[in-house]
Scaffold this active site. Structure first.
Site, mmCIF file in Angstrom:
data_model
loop_
_atom_site.group_PDB
_atom_site.id
_atom_site.type_symbol
_atom_site.label_atom_id
_atom_site.label_comp_id
_atom_site.label_asym_id
_atom_site.label_seq_id
_atom_site.Cartn_x
_atom_site.Cartn_y
_atom_site.Cartn_z
ATOM 1 N N GLU A 194 24.279 17.006 -4.602
ATOM 2 C CA GLU A 194 22.845 16.913 -4.968
ATOM 3 C C GLU A 194 22.181 18.287 -5.023
ATOM 4 O O GLU A 194 21.117 18.496 -4.427
ATOM 5 C CB GLU A 194 22.108 15.991 -3.995
ATOM 6 C CG GLU A 194 22.557 14.566 -4.110
ATOM 7 C CD GLU A 194 21.675 13.549 -3.376
ATOM 8 O OE1 GLU A 194 20.794 13.936 -2.599
ATOM 9 O OE2 GLU A 194 21.890 12.339 -3.613
ATOM 10 N N GLU A 228 27.501 8.141 -5.066
ATOM 11 C CA GLU A 228 26.628 7.572 -4.027
ATOM 12 C C GLU A 228 25.845 6.449 -4.672
ATOM 13 O O GLU A 228 25.058 6.687 -5.606
ATOM 14 C CB GLU A 228 25.671 8.613 -3.439
ATOM 15 C CG GLU A 228 26.344 9.542 -2.462
ATOM 16 C CD GLU A 228 25.380 10.491 -1.760
ATOM 17 O OE1 GLU A 228 24.232 10.100 -1.481
ATOM 18 O OE2 GLU A 228 25.805 11.636 -1.508
HETATM 19 O O1 AHR Z 1 23.834 9.046 1.743
HETATM 20 C C1 AHR Z 1 22.693 9.588 2.326
HETATM 21 C C2 AHR Z 1 22.158 10.808 1.580
HETATM 22 O O2 AHR Z 1 21.637 10.420 0.347
HETATM 23 C C3 AHR Z 1 23.171 11.866 1.241
HETATM 24 O O3 AHR Z 1 23.337 12.765 2.285
HETATM 25 C C4 AHR Z 1 22.564 12.550 0.054
HETATM 26 O O4 AHR Z 1 23.537 13.048 -0.821
HETATM 27 C C5 AHR Z 1 21.699 11.478 -0.578
HETATM 28 O O5 AHR Z 1 20.418 11.947 -0.825
#
Ligand code: AHR
Length: 503
Positions: free
Chosen positions: A176, A295
């Site tokens: 990210e 994610e």
């Molecule tokens: O999964 C939780 C968080 O969400 C992670 O650390 C990040 O990559 C995302 O914003």
């Protein structure tokens, strides 16, 4: 809402979308909250094995059959010094993790993660720090994990008890990096160039590795999808996948819209597919880059700002321990329907996360609980094999605030030519109506339906707990008869149904 119409699902094994990448059924474990400590690693638990791994959690992870697990973050990654987490445990530093304001003991690190992956029978998917980390440190970690002994970092690995290389195939180049919240956040041109240079060095250590570039953190980022275009143009030839992240929420308590979120998921994939095609053409490249949704999950209940995002500098604080309900499970099921429907471009997807933190599995010191979302993830992971079928669906529609007119049914299907096994995955989004559905096999029909698994309930907010773990679980229901290539079923409201056949 129309309830009188029959829905129809047409299946034809000649109408294929693409092979389903098994890596679509992968997980993610970050040093966040109790995902690592008290989640997978808990020497104090009565269920711990001699390495401190939770055997009851390992058993569930094997049941879900995650093909890969991404590690060690997440936002944690961007301040992580991987050397902290290797070597004698009593010499590892205790550090402040600035991402989650947690005390990190480093008792679990790269080698423990590899051991854990072997115990679960899953591929490690490691990530390198592009926040505070340098391209040199990223390359060193590849050498540490994948090079034969004879040079500094490979020899260091051997001195830690691992003479043979770990051969880690999948690597994420940062996390990210578009987000201002990210430690060491970069603008797209800086990230694209840094990722390209890191990727080059990583590949020079091991040309067989597969690399994932950081895409947009979600669709509401002001830089989306320009970030994706810029980063991809710079790093295209050095990477194999482009990441997408998205967390779903029902903050307005608008269940009708929430249950139609597949529209949003599909449009995210469509936009990035367009970006991939554009960059490939613009760069005059013959190389292909695919999507890694590394994610994805529902996450909004356990996110009180200033409370759940901050660990108060404690070890393994309870962070974002989401309790999932029926409507969340139905959103997860249609998310996975999208994975199949877009299997041509989506090749990796990681549920964020695998244990305790934003997770379908919850642990206490001596027990585990499967939240509602555990079941659709497990059913897809085990039954969606072979290729995705391009299913034709006729469905009555309903009105939503966010997406307008939407079909009541959300459907995907798989067919494995080698075994003949096929599965149809159906969500009925109606909150009140049972929906009669006719399945029509067009080219070849099964003799019979081998099994039907169904999750449903009248309350979209119903959830499982340690006291009542069986509130929302899939039940086996009597399969309907197949006659003249057709089968009729009545799908209850708020339901997820999986139909297994052999074609
Ligand atoms: O999964 C939780 C968080 O969400 C992670 O650390 C990040 O990559 C995302 O914003």
């Amino acid at each position: 809402m129309s309830s009188t119409l029959n829905a129809e699902i047409y299946l034809d094994t000649n109408r294929l979308i693409s092979p389903i990448s098994p890596m679509l059924f992968s997980g993610f474990i970050e040093h966040m909250g109790r995902a690592v400590y008290e989640g997978i690693y808990d020497p104090a638990s009565p269920h711990a094995d001699p390495n401190g791994l939770r055997t009851d959690v390992l058993a569930l992870l094997r049941e879900v059959n995650y093909r890969a697990i991404r590690y060690p973050g997440g936002n944690f990654l961007s301040g992580y010094r991987w050397l902290d987490g290797v070597g004698p445990r009593d010499q590892r530093p205790r550090r402040r993790d600035l991402a989650w304001q947690t005390l990190e003991t480093n008792q679990f690190g790269t080698n423990e993660f590899i051991e854990f992956c072997r115990a679960v029978n899953t591929e490690p998917m490691l990530a390198v720090n592009m926040g505070t980390g340098t391209i040199q440190e990223a390359a060193n970690l590849v050498e540490y994990c994948n090079a034969p002994t004879g040079t500094q970092y490979a020899d260091l690995r051997a001195s830690h008890g691992y003479a043979e290389p770990h051969n880690v195939k999948y690597w994420c180049v940062g996390n990210e990096m578009d987000g201002p919240w990210q430690i060491g956040h970069l603008e797209a041109p800086e990230y694209g160039a840094k990722a390209r240079e890191a990727a080059k060095m990583m590949r020079w250590h091991d040309p067989s590795i597969k690399l994932v570039l950081c895409g947009s953190s979600n669709t509401v980022m002001p830089t989306y999808p320009e970030w994706d275009r810029v980063a991809l143009e710079l790093a295209w030839d050095q990477v194999d996948y482009h990441s997408m992240h998205y967390y779903a929420a029902n903050r307005e308590n608008d269940t009708a819209s929430y249950l139609a979120l597949a529209a949003e998921f599909e449009s995210f994939v469509d936009t990035l597919t367009g970006v991939l095609r554009y960059v490939k053409a613009k760069n005059r490249s013959r190389h292909d880059v695919y999507l890694s949704w590394d994610e994805w999950n529902v996450w909004y209940k356990a996110t009180t700002p200033g409370v759940d995002f901050q660990g108060g500098w404690k070890e393994a604080p309870h962070l974002s321990e989401e309790v999932y309900n029926l409507e969340d499970a139905l959103v997860v099921a249609q998310w996975m329907n999208v994975f199949l429907r877009r299997a041509d471009v989506l090749k990796i997807a990681c549920v964020a996360q695998a244990v305790n933190t934003i997770s379908p599995i919850h642990t206490t010191r001596d027990a585990v609980l499967k939240h509602t979302t555990y079941y659709p993830i497990m059913l897809f992971s085990r039954l969606a094999n072979g290729a995705a079928l391009d299913v034709a669906v006729k469905s009555p529609h309903y009105q939503t605030q966010k997406f307008g007119d939407m079909p009541l049914l959300d459907v995907s299907a798989s067919y494995d030519e080698a075994s003949g096994a096929s599965a149809v995955f159906i969500v009925n989004r109606s909150q009140s109506e049972s929906l009669p559905v006719t399945l029509r096999w067009q080219d070849r029909a099964p003799q019979q339906i081998s099994a039907v698994h169904q999750m449903s309930g009248s309350d979209p907010k119903a959830f499982n707990s340690l006291e009542n773990p069986g509130v929302i679980v899939p039940k086996s229901i009597t399969p309907p008869v197949v006659q003249d290539g057709r089968a009729e079923m009545l799908l209850p409201p708020l339901s997820f149904t999986v139909i297994e056949t052999c074609l």
